[in-house]
Scaffold this motif. Sequence first.
Motif, short mmCIF file in Angstrom:
data_model
loop_
_atom_site.label_atom_id
_atom_site.label_comp_id
_atom_site.label_asym_id
_atom_site.label_seq_id
_atom_site.Cartn_x
_atom_site.Cartn_y
_atom_site.Cartn_z
N UNK A 46 -19.24 93.91 41.71
CA UNK A 46 -20.54 94.57 41.53
C UNK A 46 -21.16 94.94 42.87
N UNK A 47 -21.11 94.02 43.82
CA UNK A 47 -21.68 94.26 45.15
C UNK A 47 -20.93 95.38 45.89
N UNK A 48 -19.61 95.36 45.79
CA UNK A 48 -18.82 96.39 46.46
C UNK A 48 -19.11 97.77 45.89
N UNK A 50 -21.86 98.70 44.38
CA UNK A 50 -23.23 99.06 44.75
C UNK A 50 -23.29 99.52 46.20
N UNK A 51 -22.52 98.89 47.06
CA UNK A 51 -22.50 99.26 48.47
C UNK A 51 -22.07 100.71 48.66
N UNK A 52 -21.18 101.16 47.81
CA UNK A 52 -20.65 102.52 47.94
C UNK A 52 -21.49 103.56 47.20
N UNK A 53 -22.49 103.11 46.44
CA UNK A 53 -23.33 104.02 45.66
C UNK A 53 -24.45 104.58 46.54
N UNK A 54 -24.37 105.85 46.88
CA UNK A 54 -25.37 106.45 47.78
C UNK A 54 -26.74 106.54 47.12
N UNK A 55 -26.82 106.47 45.82
CA UNK A 55 -28.09 106.57 45.11
C UNK A 55 -28.76 105.21 44.91
#
Length: 249
Positions: A46-48, A50-55
């Motif tokens: 989940x964290x990984x 989210x880290x890649x989600x630019x929004x």
Amino acid sequence: MDTDAKGQITRFLEKPADPPGIPDDPDNALASMGIYVFRWDFLRDLLLRDMEDVDSTHDFGGDLIPAIVAGGKAMAHRFDESCVRSEPSAASYWRDVGTVDAFWKANIDLTDFTPELDLWDKEWPIWTYSESVPPAKFIHDEENRRGAAVSSMVSGGCIISGTEVRNSLLFTNVHTNSFSVLDHAVILPDTVVSRHARLTNVVIDRGVVIPQGLVVGEDPEEDAAWFRVTDAGVTLITQAMLDKRAAAH
């Protein structure tokens, strides 16, 4: 939080004006206490993502929890189903200590004859970091110079040297000196209280050295000139505040 009858979270809302009611108690609502249990592999993924989600704002309550809710994998556990109680009929114990007043009161409440949170309850052990420190020590037994504590909690490593302590809570390694009086004081670790100090309704920060003869809690205007005094009359004392006061004197 909005949940179904089985406790699955269906919506996670940030401070809504009209929160949804509990299915079996519509007049009350569930609120997140910030205590979460995850499988590590699930949380890591989940964290990984989210880290890649630019929004994403990369906020736990704003992004991660809603994502879990949307995936249908979030369950609510009601605190009152497993929390500590001073007696079976008592309300479940929980306190928000986000203000100086609330922090002071939660600590002072522990000095009550029968506190709502019973630290001696063997059915509810507290598993946390614990230092190896010597027992508290009380010394001097002279008139006006007696190391004593009444209706108080004094932690290990403390030395109460000729000080009167009442309705107070002292964290580890606090050293108080002769002819001082502490009343309704919450004192964090490694603090030194010098001689002839009188401190009432205070929270003292960690590692503070209280100067000789300091009086706090008897003159609100004088206290407010140097320290932070809350609306409820509790005074917060930090070393930076004391240093500023010393420089002015």
